[in-house]
Scaffold this active site. Sequence first.
Site, PDB file in Angstrom:
ATOM      1  CG  ASP A 120      -6.047   0.131  10.041  1.00  0.00           C
ATOM      2  OD1 ASP A 120      -5.576  -0.794  10.534  1.00  0.00           O
ATOM      3  OD2 ASP A 120      -5.982   0.414   8.920  1.00  0.00           O
ATOM      4  CE  LYS A 175      -9.781   6.227   4.757  1.00  0.00           C
ATOM      5  NZ  LYS A 175      -8.644   5.295   4.345  1.00  0.00           N
ATOM      6  CD  GLU A 176     -11.133   2.519   8.324  1.00  0.00           C
ATOM      7  OE1 GLU A 176     -11.120   3.568   7.874  1.00  0.00           O
ATOM      8  OE2 GLU A 176     -10.123   1.698   8.259  1.00  0.00           O
ATOM      9  NE  ARG A 184      -3.316  -2.841   0.600  1.00  0.00           N
ATOM     10  CZ  ARG A 184      -2.689  -3.897   0.116  1.00  0.00           C
ATOM     11  NH1 ARG A 184      -1.657  -4.078  -0.728  1.00  0.00           N
ATOM     12  NH2 ARG A 184      -3.432  -5.075   0.108  1.00  0.00           N
ATOM     13  CD  GLN A 186      -9.212   2.327   2.114  1.00  0.00           C
ATOM     14  OE1 GLN A 186     -10.042   3.458   2.219  1.00  0.00           O
ATOM     15  NE2 GLN A 186      -8.267   1.859   2.899  1.00  0.00           N
ATOM     16  NE  ARG A 214       0.813   2.482   5.447  1.00  0.00           N
ATOM     17  CZ  ARG A 214      -0.449   1.773   5.271  1.00  0.00           C
ATOM     18  NH1 ARG A 214      -0.377   0.948   4.471  1.00  0.00           N
ATOM     19  NH2 ARG A 214      -1.628   2.490   5.574  1.00  0.00           N
ATOM     20  CG  ASP A 219      -3.593  -4.364   4.364  1.00  0.00           C
ATOM     21  OD1 ASP A 219      -4.200  -4.716   4.460  1.00  0.00           O
ATOM     22  OD2 ASP A 219      -2.782  -3.085   4.461  1.00  0.00           O
TER      23      ASP A 219
HETATM   24  O1  IFM Z   1      -7.723  -3.765   7.801  1.00  0.00           O
HETATM   25  C1  IFM Z   1      -7.350  -2.202   7.258  1.00  0.00           C
HETATM   26  C2  IFM Z   1      -6.183  -2.489   6.343  1.00  0.00           C
HETATM   27  O2  IFM Z   1      -5.313  -2.970   6.926  1.00  0.00           O
HETATM   28  C3  IFM Z   1      -5.757  -0.848   5.907  1.00  0.00           C
HETATM   29  N1  IFM Z   1      -6.753  -0.198   5.545  1.00  0.00           N
HETATM   30  C4  IFM Z   1      -8.038  -0.260   6.270  1.00  0.00           C
HETATM   31  C5  IFM Z   1      -8.597  -1.385   6.872  1.00  0.00           C
HETATM   32  C6  IFM Z   1      -9.734  -1.504   7.661  1.00  0.00           C
HETATM   33  O3  IFM Z   1      -9.373  -0.552   8.705  1.00  0.00           O
END
Ligand code: IFM
Length: 796
Positions: free
Chosen positions: A486, A629-630, A337, A683, A347, A354
């Site tokens: 995360d 996102k999350e 990534r 993503q 990074r 991943d």
């Molecule tokens: O699981 C993670 C992944 O390692 C990096 N991107 C976000 C995902 C979910 O938080």
Amino acid sequence: MNYGYFDDCNKEYVITRPDTPTPWSNYLGSMEYGALITNNAAGYSFVKSGSEGRILRFRFNSVTQDMPGRFIYIKDQNSGDYWSASWQPTGKELSDYKSVCRHGTAYTVISSGYDKISSETLYYVPLGQNHEVWHFKIRNNDTKRRKISVFSYAEFTSDNSSMLDMENIQYTRFLSRTYFKDNYILQSLKELTEERVFRFFAASGGVKVSGYDGSREKFVGPYGSYSNPLALKNGYCSNSLNYTGNSCGSLQIDLELLPSTEKEIVFILGEGNEETAEMKVKHYKGGGVVEEELAQLKAYWHGKLEVFQVKTPDSAFNSMMNVWHSYECFVNTFWSRTASLIYSSLRNGFGYRDTMADIQSIMHLDSKLAGERLVTMLSGQVSNGGALPLVRFDHKPGAEPVPGSSEYQEKTGYKEYRCDDALWLFQAVPQYIRESGELDFLNKIIPYSDKGEDTVYLHLKKALNFSLERLGRHNLVLGIDTDWNDCLRLGENGESVFASFQLYLAICEFKKIALSNGNCEDVDWAETNRKKLYDSLQKYCWEDGQFIRGFTGDNQVIGSPKSKEAALWLNPQTWSVISGVATHDQAKKALDKVHDILKTKYGAMLFYPSTKTIGPPIFLMSLYPPGIKENASIFLMAEAWIIQAEAMMGHGNRAWDYYNSTNPAAQNDSADLRHTEPYVYSQFIDGLESPNHGRSHGHWLTGSASSIMTAVVEEILGLKADYDGLIIDPCIPSEWKEFSMVRHFRGRKLNIIVQNSGGVEKGVKKISINDKTILNSCLIPLDCMEAVNTVQVIMG
Ligand code: IFM
């Protein structure tokens, strides 16, 4: 609205309009030399690492989305008009300017047409080389002679470190200088020291360079831009060299083009000194070299893809599986990534979980590469059994600092262990052994990241111990820092139900391995722990038809049906099935709830409703607006697990529906909504609560591609390697009446035809190989396989 189409025959995606909603990109090169290129020729290049080996500069998140890149300008010396060989950067009116971009497997071709002049530029990195080629052809379609000048433009970084190049300008701006030699610009960095580095930008193919600029400031001009650089306005380069400023490689080539004639130039860019540059120039001097290199490149990549092909009634599925999804999985495996238009190269290594997903995704395509990467990741396991969240590209097993230390944080940006990382080994390791047949892999001795070494078997046992020593008040896995999510900061005392399901699966896998190793003590040990964990998961985590997500450190339930926010989470439902913890009745109820509450037109959301009031430190995802996102988006890595869980339940229609709702190719005609490339995964997709529901973000480098690949190959297509052979047990949409697949397995080729005249979703009535029926099993034994085989599967 669409901006292009899949050309399956040539294994290309053809972009017919250059004004795509976002830059649509492709990856060139190998792990030695990587290059990212968009449909408008923007992008950057790097040697080994996007973070520490950057050669070409790119400005992330700029107002003009993709600048700079590998630009070629064309100037009509009679009319004074100029344009570029890709639509951007000059951006001529699309009524006058035609552009087609063909992204292929590790090459890209951009064609242009303007004012009766057409051009075609092929970009690629030759196999095994650490330079890139821009093969430029220009043609006069006019009835009169045209006086044309061509100007290349490559903007070098001022430091190998992309961060320093962007941020520490008072330092990096004074490190480099350029030279001009016959037909190339040479850039040197830190020339008077041992750390010196050279890069070159050259023109070959028998052309004469009539001018050059090695200074960006001189080429672009003080108030110019990439769309109207001074050199183009003037019609000539100013023969400038950079001495403590920004370096570029611009070579001017003047051409007289008779009607209906064509000229070509081979531009070469790479790392290396004069000797290297001159050798490369010489290499491309004669004709036919580019054609040969391109043919080799295609043969290499197409050969890699040929080992797994499908022909189903769904053409979007076929395009993805046969070319793009597979290619994306390789790209993920190469660069983790680290380097995309979104990952700005901060990074410098492999994210643990991943990469474990990436390894699994290419197992059926290239088990050798998967195995090599697996060894690297096992050496990224710490001697206490936990794993490094990030294994740097320059990883030195036996000498790495451990998570929790300031040194590790300084090196990687990660503070602590995450509770899930090492648990992903329990899927990848057995999968590798089953695919490769390398039974002895368990006895292979691999070092730990910090100190010591063990067999793979003991690495696995230590990984289990790491988790078993870190259980909370409900006997569930402690979050430590985070689990897969995360943004779910469970902390030292919070417990993760998702990771507990993972641990359960890990224990079961380990028990099988111990059994086959004849290690009775370990079998008993595993069984005792399995039972204890099972009881806790059943006792504390099932609530009103669903599994909860976890417990906070102060014992609040996360993901209770009674919660006002984040009441139903996707991952615990899917993993209850994948791990084998859910009873049939629980599995059905949990998946039905997902279907009723989380499923949208574009896939299932991570949870629902979003969090608006519960915030950090635990719910870090509330940093994001609802649906993003999350915070309740459709997070596609998690989509893989609903596909998998539904297929494991035999629900082919539902599994397919989840797959299809997120298949990028199936949304080729909704590009204005989707935004990112229709040929690669992103993503996440905006969830229901976002005003842009359906829009996707974070292209190419993502676990979405990896995990969905594994779910599709193993569960929908039902192709699972086993120790003694290959299992074929598909779970498909009932409307598929027939499909075929090519699958290579341990050097044998299987041409598989699946017939489903009865329209079932799952179930195999009969399998035969080379006309020999296999009795009472979906497993085709290795010893029945010849070099090339015909396999017939009758579902029913
Ligand atoms: O699981 C993670 C992944 O390692 C990096 N991107 C976000 C995902 C979910 O938080």
